[in-house]
Design an enzyme around this catalytic site. Sequence first.
Site: not given
Ligand code: RNT
Ligand code: ZN
Length: 416
Positions: A181, A222, A224, A257, A260, A284, A292, A294, A323
């Site tokens: 990523w 990955e 986004k 993820d 994303h 993720h 995003d 998290d 994640d």
């Molecule tokens: C970032 C991605 C990625 C990170 C990690 C730390 O938006 O989700 O996966 O969160 O690699």
């Molecule tokens: Zn991620």
Amino acid sequence: MSYNEAKQAYARFGVDTDAAIAKLKEIPVSLHCWQGDDVRGFDTDPSKPLTGGIQTTGNYPGRAATPEQLMADIDEVLKLVPGKMKLNLHASYAIFEDGEWADRDRLEPKHFRRWVEFCRERGLGCDFNPTFFSHEKCDPLTLSSPDPETRRFWIDHGRACIRIASYLAEELGEPCVMNIWTGDGFKDVPGDRMGPRMRYKESIDAILEEPYDFTKVKPCVESKVFGIGVEAFTAGSAEFSLSYAAFNRDKCIPLMDNGHYHPTEVVSDKIPALLTFFPEIALHVTRPIRWDSDHVVAYDDETREIAKEIIRCGAERVDIALDFFDAGINRIAAWVVGTRNLEKALLFALLQPADELKKLQDESRFTELLALQEELKTLPFSDVWAAFCEAEGVPAGYEWMDEVKAYEQKILEERR
Ligand code: RNT
Ligand code: ZN
């Protein structure tokens, strides 16, 4: 209610709770090391900002600042979460010994030797991630940079990471999922979208030229939609990453993820869509709030829906990782809450009478389908959860918080 009564309540719907618990014990979930230190790692100056479009907010005391502290914190988490775990490392968590330091293009397996020992002692497999952010060689682009030297540096990093992933898989006897990523993108309307995408593709091609055994090292891409400071364009968009994986099925897999995507899109629905075509996908699991963000994974509708699709489509086809990173609350508690919630969602999914639900749908008995799904929500789930936790030797209920508070007083407060 006791477990036996709960077992009978589920049996009336044709669900075997013992079988669900036994199955859950075998489903690996990759525990992300970066919740413990706000995604800082050990290879760069911790006072420098986190870059790449991701951000941790909050400054709750007790952040792990050394490998020893992070390992101790992970041990604390492992005491409180049930289920089969793997450890998920980033390249930035390299451990340098005897004053040695290596830049990211020069990382070697030996820089992860202590993590291998840590995992081996605890019976954990290990996943891995090249770290394409928080580094002076982000110009700000990495793999899609117009500067060949920048690209070369990051390609070499990716290739070094494949060698490290092979080492982790070999040493620990479990496949290593290696996720690519980058935060490559632009804040404002680009003058050229095609250039960065073509370079990104060629750079990933170059990384994957490094030899590896695809049954042991599983590179992922990955996608986004946007990041902080890269709101207008990301090189690794959904279409780009998915197409990359589709055209390179023999050497990499797509990673979704659930933070994303556009806020009304759901990853749960995308799981069977991708598994129609890909033998294996990676996830993720996070919790986006409006963006995003998290946040710590909650036991909410979408997490349960994701878990249902994993179980229905076949957990062996999905590499599950967590994640999230919250620096505003006790980091250990954050880790524990999010991880337990994913395990809960998986258990909830395993306690669904999948065949019956499918039959009702296929026979167009939609009234019963709705009624049954609603009924299942209030079966004595917590008793089955308690039995699972007990079998795994971790606290079933809120008493886990006492343990975290004691650890905070004894260990975290000393780090001030
Ligand atoms: C970032 C991605 C990625 C990170 C990690 C730390 O938006 O989700 O996966 O969160 O690699
Ligand atoms: Zn991620």
